[in-house]
Design a protein around this motif. Structure first.
Motif, short mmCIF file in Angstrom:
data_model
loop_
_atom_site.label_atom_id
_atom_site.label_comp_id
_atom_site.label_asym_id
_atom_site.label_seq_id
_atom_site.Cartn_x
_atom_site.Cartn_y
_atom_site.Cartn_z
N GLU A 1 -1.42 -3.96 -9.36
CA GLU A 1 -0.40 -3.39 -8.48
C GLU A 1 -0.98 -3.11 -7.08
O GLU A 1 -0.38 -3.48 -6.07
CB GLU A 1 0.14 -2.10 -9.14
N LEU A 2 -2.15 -2.48 -7.09
CA LEU A 2 -2.80 -2.20 -5.80
C LEU A 2 -3.11 -3.48 -5.05
O LEU A 2 -2.89 -3.58 -3.84
CB LEU A 2 -4.09 -1.42 -6.04
N PHE A 3 -3.60 -4.44 -5.78
CA PHE A 3 -3.98 -5.72 -5.17
C PHE A 3 -2.75 -6.41 -4.58
O PHE A 3 -2.79 -6.95 -3.49
CB PHE A 3 -4.66 -6.60 -6.23
N ARG A 4 -1.64 -6.33 -5.35
CA ARG A 4 -0.41 -6.97 -4.87
C ARG A 4 0.02 -6.35 -3.54
O ARG A 4 0.36 -7.05 -2.58
CB ARG A 4 0.69 -6.80 -5.93
N LYS A 5 -0.04 -5.01 -3.49
CA LYS A 5 0.39 -4.30 -2.27
C LYS A 5 -0.52 -4.64 -1.10
O LYS A 5 -0.07 -4.79 0.02
CB LYS A 5 0.41 -2.80 -2.52
N ILE A 6 -1.82 -4.73 -1.38
CA ILE A 6 -2.76 -5.07 -0.31
C ILE A 6 -2.46 -6.46 0.23
O ILE A 6 -2.40 -6.69 1.44
CB ILE A 6 -4.22 -5.00 -0.82
N THR B 1 -2.88 2.71 5.80
CA THR B 1 -2.48 2.55 4.42
C THR B 1 -3.36 1.50 3.74
O THR B 1 -3.78 1.68 2.59
CB THR B 1 -0.99 2.09 4.32
N LEU B 2 -3.63 0.42 4.44
CA LEU B 2 -4.46 -0.63 3.88
C LEU B 2 -5.83 -0.08 3.49
O LEU B 2 -6.33 -0.32 2.39
CB LEU B 2 -4.62 -1.77 4.90
N SER B 3 -6.38 0.70 4.41
CA SER B 3 -7.69 1.29 4.15
C SER B 3 -7.64 2.19 2.93
O SER B 3 -8.54 2.16 2.07
CB SER B 3 -8.12 2.07 5.39
N GLN B 4 -6.58 2.98 2.84
CA GLN B 4 -6.43 3.88 1.70
C GLN B 4 -6.33 3.10 0.39
O GLN B 4 -6.94 3.44 -0.62
CB GLN B 4 -5.18 4.75 1.90
N ARG B 5 -5.55 2.01 0.45
CA ARG B 5 -5.37 1.20 -0.76
C ARG B 5 -6.67 0.53 -1.20
O ARG B 5 -6.98 0.47 -2.39
CB ARG B 5 -4.30 0.13 -0.53
N LEU B 6 -7.40 0.04 -0.21
CA LEU B 6 -8.68 -0.59 -0.55
C LEU B 6 -9.61 0.42 -1.20
O LEU B 6 -10.31 0.11 -2.17
CB LEU B 6 -9.33 -1.16 0.72
N GLU C 1 -11.91 -4.27 12.24
CA GLU C 1 -13.29 -4.21 11.79
C GLU C 1 -13.47 -3.28 10.60
O GLU C 1 -14.21 -3.59 9.65
CB GLU C 1 -14.21 -3.78 12.94
N GLY C 2 -12.78 -2.14 10.64
CA GLY C 2 -12.88 -1.17 9.53
C GLY C 2 -12.50 -1.81 8.21
O GLY C 2 -13.20 -1.67 7.20
N ALA C 3 -11.37 -2.56 8.23
CA ALA C 3 -10.92 -3.21 7.01
C ALA C 3 -11.91 -4.27 6.57
O ALA C 3 -12.16 -4.45 5.38
CB ALA C 3 -9.55 -3.82 7.23
N ARG C 4 -12.49 -4.96 7.56
CA ARG C 4 -13.47 -6.01 7.22
C ARG C 4 -14.64 -5.40 6.46
O ARG C 4 -15.10 -5.95 5.45
CB ARG C 4 -13.96 -6.66 8.52
N VAL C 5 -15.10 -4.27 6.96
CA VAL C 5 -16.21 -3.58 6.29
C VAL C 5 -15.82 -3.18 4.87
O VAL C 5 -16.58 -3.35 3.91
CB VAL C 5 -16.65 -2.34 7.10
N GLN C 6 -14.59 -2.72 4.74
CA GLN C 6 -14.12 -2.31 3.41
C GLN C 6 -14.03 -3.50 2.45
O GLN C 6 -14.40 -3.40 1.28
CB GLN C 6 -12.76 -1.62 3.52
N PHE C 7 -13.52 -4.63 2.98
CA PHE C 7 -13.45 -5.84 2.15
C PHE C 7 -14.84 -6.27 1.72
O PHE C 7 -15.06 -6.69 0.60
CB PHE C 7 -12.77 -6.99 2.93
N GLU C 8 -15.77 -6.15 2.67
CA GLU C 8 -17.15 -6.51 2.37
C GLU C 8 -17.70 -5.64 1.24
O GLU C 8 -18.33 -6.12 0.31
CB GLU C 8 -18.00 -6.34 3.65
N LYS C 9 -17.42 -4.36 1.34
CA LYS C 9 -17.88 -3.40 0.32
C LYS C 9 -17.29 -3.76 -1.03
O LYS C 9 -17.97 -3.79 -2.06
CB LYS C 9 -17.46 -1.98 0.72
#
Lengths: 134, 405
Positions: B99-104, B114-119, B207-215
């Motif tokens: 569900e989380l993945f779908r929303k992202i 919101t994206l950051s929170q979901r990640l 950039e923030g989201a990129r870092v989160q995706f990397e993590k």
């Protein structure tokens, strides 16, 4: 399948012939012998199936298990298993019957034929469960 | 809560024995009965009931008590005493993660906060999923080993039941959850997320989201490795171990049942050894009986069968030549009869018919009268009515031997 007028049964591990004329006493004694050995090995914390299938036994070990068994009444009441001498003879009988193979004077390994009796033991449980279900 | 965090921790350390005992009670009974709580507290000679409630370690349920989940999990973790959880409990992560993945995925270009929170939430879900799997494998392994050593002296029958239940209800479903090739498994979903985050960790405007995706990506690599290890433990260690317990227990139960009454039960049929000695008191008589059978020999004559006459073979070349020499033949059938009579004294019908086949030769010109005329030819006892056929001389009669050699 038939061989020399006897029914020949083949399994993956062993083959045997069946006849209406059966050596019931011997069969019973073999069952008791293997049952006791399995029980004692398990009580001793060993994987009895693996031990019987893969490793060598010494008569001394067998003697130890039989003399200290809690099934002593059953052992004493059985002609072929009651004492050291009769057990020695019994081992020779097993050897002639290809259930064990002697690897030395006092040593032997089980052949695949032991599985015939293990299958019998698991059949007892299946049979009893089936009876209960009915 | 008025108390300082350190006060609570100190309290936990000081009264750990009481808490451990309460934990044990709840683990076994599911709840801490009012009387049991009093008994345990009385045993340790410190009246800490009010603190237990004040620090929110215990919460009342009707008249009884319960350790709050946070503390329960803490003690459980410290003691590493987990009860195996039904895979259904773990399966729920499939829904939450998916569900989380779908929303992202759907709102990838939406609000960054919101994206950051979901990640973040997704990372937490994945971590707790993995922890739960690990705990479950470990606890199953512990329980199985305990069952193998039979510390609790369980009956063999009970062992079979337990082993079968663990296989069917825990291990196989858990394995399904970890099976990456199974499209509905959690592991498969994680793999999908890993691919997705790999793409966005390299190519995303924030950039923030990129870092989160990397993590997330590196977390998933780690989790995948660990899941693989758990899966291997399940299939390579746990399943064979528990299967063996089951077979061993079945066989032993069988033997124990057998030994309860070994002389009354039917046993497998074993071939009886029979020794048949070829020497006996009757051997002499048996042998002489056999030999007596050979004493009175009667001469046997064989009558030689008469040789059948050699099979007659129609020599087509010979008779074609003869026909050619005698052309023109006015009456073909009587010529046949005559020729045969010359060659053999007795004309046989078989020979006659063979010879008449010459008339059907394509190279021969046949002539029939304007009116059909019939002759009667007598061969032995048979009278044949045959038409009158004339065969004339031909300008070129092809030798039938041509082209044969």
């Amino acid at each position: 399948m038939w061989s020399f007028n006897y029914e020949l049964r083949l399994t993956q591990d062993y083959a045997y012939v069946v006849s209406e004329e059966s050596a019931e006493m011997l069969s019973r004694d073999i069952c008791i012998f293997i049952a006791l050995l399995s029980y004692e090995l398990d009580r001793d914390g060993k994987n009895f199936l693996e031990r019987i299938q893969f490793s060598e036994f010494e008569m001394e070990e067998i003697e130890n298990y039989f003399t200290n068994s809690s099934y002593i009444d059953l052992i004493l009441s059985n002609k072929q298993l009651k004492d050291t001498d009769s057990r020695k003879n019994f081992i020779n009988t097993l050897n002639r019957r290809n259930i064990i193979e002697k690897t030395g004077d006092n040593r032997f390994v089980f052949t695949s034929a032991h599985k015939f009796f293990m299958d019998f033991a698991s059949d007892i449980v299946k049979y009893e469960n089936a009876e209960k279900d009915e | 809560m008025k108390a300082e965090p350190k006060t609570i921790l100190r309290f936990l350390v000081e009264h750990y024995d009481v808490i451990a005992e309460l934990f044990e009670t709840q683990k076994n009974d599911g709840i801490i009965a009012y009387e049991v709580l009093n008994q345990i507290i009385a045993k340790h000679e410190h009246d800490i009931k009010s603190q237990l409630i004040e620090y929110k370690i215990l919460s009342p349920v009707n008249d009884n008590y319960e350790i709050r989940t946070v503390y329960y999990n803490l003690v459980e973790f410290i003691l590493s005493e987990f009860k195996p959880m039904l895979p259904e409990t773990i399966e729920k992560y499939h829904t939450s993660v998916a569900e989380l993945f779908r929303k992202i995925r759907e709102n990838i270009n939406g609000d960054k906060v919101t994206l950051s929170q979901r990640l973040n939430d997704l990372a937490i879900e994945i971590r707790s999923f993995y922890e739960m799997v690990e705990r479950n494998t470990q606890s199953l392994l512990t329980e199985t080993r305990e069952l193998k050593a039979n510390v609790k002296k369980i009956d063999y029958r009970e062992k079979i039941v337990r082993a079968s239940r663990w296989i069917d209800e825990y291990i196989i479903p858990l394995n399904k959850i970890l099976d990456i090739n199974h499209s509905a498994s959690v592991a498969n979903k994680l793999y999908e997320i890993s691919e997705f985050s790999n793409k966005y960790r390299l190519n995303f405007d924030d950039e923030g989201a990129r870092v989160q995706f990397e993590k997330l990506y590196f977390q998933l690599i780690q989790v995948n490795d660990n899941l693989l290890r758990q899966s291997k433990i399940l299939t390579n260690e746990l399943l064979p171990l528990i299967e063996r317990i089951r077979t061993e227990s079945i066989i032993l139960t069988g033997w124990i049942t057998f030994m309860k009454n070994p002389y009354k039960r039917k046993v497998p049929k074993l071939l009886k050894r029979k020794e048949v000695s070829i020497y006996s008191n009757d051997t002499f008589y048996n042998a002489s009986e056999i030999f007596e059978q050979f004493k009175n020999e009667v001469d046997v004559y064989f009558e030689e069968e008469e040789h059948e006459s050699e099979k007659w073979i129609f020599d087509k070349i010979h008779y074609t030549k003869k026909l050619k020499d005698n052309l023109p033949v006015e009456n073909f059938f009587s010529w046949c009869n005559k020729t045969l009579k010359e060659d053999y004294k007795k004309v046989e019908i078989e020979k006659f018919f063979a010879l008449t086949t010459l008339a059907f030769d394509e190279d021969i010109e046949r002539e029939y009268g304007a009116k059909p005329q019939f002759d009667k030819i007598k061969i032995n006892d048979l009278t044949l009515t045959v038409p009158k056929v004339t065969i004339n001389q031909q300008p070129q009669l092809i030798d039938p031997t041509d082209g044969i050699s």
